[in-house]
Design a protein around this motif. Structure first.
Motif, short mmCIF file in Angstrom:
data_model
loop_
_atom_site.label_atom_id
_atom_site.label_comp_id
_atom_site.label_asym_id
_atom_site.label_seq_id
_atom_site.Cartn_x
_atom_site.Cartn_y
_atom_site.Cartn_z
N PHE A 152 0.88 -1.15 0.11
CA PHE A 152 -0.03 -0.16 -0.14
C PHE A 152 0.74 1.21 -0.06
O PHE A 152 0.65 2.09 -0.70
CB PHE A 152 -0.93 0.11 1.16
N ALA A 153 1.95 1.05 0.66
CA ALA A 153 2.87 2.29 0.78
C ALA A 153 3.50 2.63 -0.42
O ALA A 153 3.58 3.68 -0.90
CB ALA A 153 3.87 2.03 2.01
N LEU A 154 3.88 1.52 -1.19
CA LEU A 154 4.52 1.44 -2.56
C LEU A 154 3.58 2.23 -3.55
O LEU A 154 3.87 3.08 -4.27
CB LEU A 154 5.08 0.14 -2.94
N GLU A 155 2.32 1.91 -3.45
CA GLU A 155 1.41 2.45 -4.25
C GLU A 155 1.08 3.82 -3.85
O GLU A 155 0.96 4.75 -4.95
CB GLU A 155 -0.29 1.80 -4.02
N GLU A 159 1.82 6.75 -6.54
CA GLU A 159 0.84 7.65 -7.19
C GLU A 159 1.09 9.24 -6.67
O GLU A 159 0.86 10.00 -7.56
CB GLU A 159 -0.59 7.47 -6.43
N GLY A 160 1.59 9.40 -5.50
CA GLY A 160 2.20 10.57 -5.05
C GLY A 160 3.18 11.43 -5.99
O GLY A 160 3.27 12.45 -6.17
N LEU A 161 4.07 10.63 -6.62
CA LEU A 161 5.31 11.04 -7.42
C LEU A 161 4.97 11.36 -8.75
O LEU A 161 5.62 12.27 -9.31
CB LEU A 161 6.30 9.85 -7.37
N TYR A 162 3.56 10.95 -9.14
CA TYR A 162 3.33 11.11 -10.59
C TYR A 162 3.53 12.60 -10.71
O TYR A 162 3.77 13.03 -11.92
CB TYR A 162 1.84 10.74 -10.80
N TYR A 163 2.82 13.44 -9.89
CA TYR A 163 2.70 14.91 -10.15
C TYR A 163 4.11 15.47 -10.46
O TYR A 163 4.10 16.35 -11.20
CB TYR A 163 1.85 15.56 -9.13
N GLU A 164 5.09 15.12 -9.32
CA GLU A 164 6.50 15.84 -9.59
C GLU A 164 7.36 15.20 -10.78
O GLU A 164 8.12 16.01 -11.38
CB GLU A 164 7.13 15.92 -8.09
N LEU A 172 5.55 6.67 -14.46
CA LEU A 172 5.42 5.63 -13.34
C LEU A 172 4.20 4.71 -13.70
O LEU A 172 3.30 4.87 -14.34
CB LEU A 172 5.10 6.41 -12.12
N ARG A 173 4.75 3.61 -13.57
CA ARG A 173 3.71 2.37 -13.75
C ARG A 173 3.71 1.44 -12.35
O ARG A 173 4.69 1.33 -11.88
CB ARG A 173 4.09 1.54 -14.91
N LEU A 174 2.51 0.80 -12.11
CA LEU A 174 2.54 -0.15 -11.24
C LEU A 174 1.99 -1.52 -11.78
O LEU A 174 0.75 -1.41 -12.49
CB LEU A 174 1.34 0.50 -10.18
#
Ligand SMILES: NC(=O)c1ccc[n+]([C@@H]2O[C@H](COP(=O)([O-])OP(=O)(O)OC[C@H]3O[C@@H](n4cnc5c(N)ncnc54)[C@H](OP(=O)(O)O)[C@@H]3O)[C@@H](O)[C@H]2O)c1
Length: 272
Positions: A152-155, A159-164, A172-174
């Motif tokens: 969950f923390a990785l997700e 997701e949070g990093l996407y914007y920067e 970024l892909r999961l």
């Protein structure tokens, strides 16, 4: 010019299959592992170079990323694959095992991403493919809270990093996979146990039984996952999240379609 992929955890399972497949498709592969001296298969490929890397060791992360960049000139895609599972009751977990679960599955990808960002900024972009689990977007069984936490923390991280990273052309892909037919992962699980505390014994027995006896219909063909990684790396798929397998898709759909209280009770009823 051939593209280059950097992969963590290529000594076995998905990481090794991915390294071989990309090499067979003509990619250059920086295959990393904790014990390169034991490797006999990946060494036979002329377009695979092997680097020593424990993703929790910052010095090794710095060295392996630097060596791979200098060997290939440019890294296009990085796969955060290395991972392990700690299962069993949280109350019974050893302090070190709690930290190690987070260190490998979550802090490891953080270390790798941070090490590669200067390079990807310099070359104008790239992609991180992160091997999560459907246990990163939903819970599926008792006694997996530490593994759930790590994925969950990785997700959340990705997701949070996407914007920067979007303005820097860094994608970024999961991938959320389920149990693999290649069951090294399950064989390597660390189980929390304490002979003095029996409160979790029955639940542990049921979960171990489930792991040992889950039919193939509940497991994914690892080559399906490799193909999904290839589809993302080559740009055929632009999906941010790729959920693989019938079990994962069923559980994630259920989780998204009923109130959380109903979902939790449905899962709990299987282990009551
Ligand atoms: N198989 C499943 O049931 C399943 C389900 C969902 C998600 N996943 C995820 O899929 C990924 C790959 O797992 P797998 O199924 O291929 O299992 P696996 O065969 O056990 O592979 C795990 C790999 O991670 C490596 N690794 C462990 N700790 C490491 C560390 N500190 N630094 C560097 N490498 C390390 C292992 O290397 P060593 O040989 O050195 O231990 C191994 O190469 C993991 O992220 C896992 O969480 C697996």
């Amino acid at each position: 010019m051939a593209k280059t992929i950097f992969i963590t955890g290529t000594s076995s399972g998905l990481g090794k299959l991915t390294a071989k497949y990309f090499a067979q498709q003509g990619w250059n592969v920086a295959a990393t592992m904790r014990s390169p001296e034991k490797e006999t298969e990946l060494t036979t490929y002329s377009n695979i170079k092997i680097f020593k890397l424990d993703v929790t060791d910052i010095e090794q992360v710095k060295n392996a990323t630097k060596q791979a960049i200098s060997a290939f000139g440019k890294i296009d895609v990085i796969v955060n694959n290395a991972g392990m599972g700690t299962y069993g009751a949280l109350e019974l977990a050893k302090e070190n095992d709690i930290d190690w679960q987070f260190a490998v599955n979550t802090r490891g990808p953080i270390n790798i991403i941070r090490a590669f960002l200067p390079h990807l900024r310099e070359v104008g972009g790239g992609m991180f493919i992160n091997i999560s689990s459907f246990m990163g977007v939903t819970t599926a069984a008792p006694l997996g809270s530490l593994y759930n936490m790590s994925k969950f923390a990785l997700e959340g991280l990705i997701e949070g990093l996407y914007y920067e990273l979007k303005p820097l052309n860094i994608e970024l892909r999961l991938i959320e996979q389920g149990g693999s037919k290649d069951n090294n992962f399950v064989d390597n699980v660390t189980w929390n146990t304490d002979p003095e505390i029996t409160a979790y014994d029955e639940m542990t027995r049921k979960l171990k039984n489930l792991f040992a006896n889950a039919g193939d219909e509940h497991k994914d063909d690892p080559m399906v996952i490799v193909n999904a990684i290839y589809g993302l790396a080559s740009g055929e798929s632009k999906k941010f999240r790729t959920i693989i397998g019938a079990s994962g898709n069923y559980l994630v759909n259920l989780r998204n379609s009923v109130p959380i209280e109903e979902y939790l009770e449905t899962i709990a009823a299987n282990f009551g």
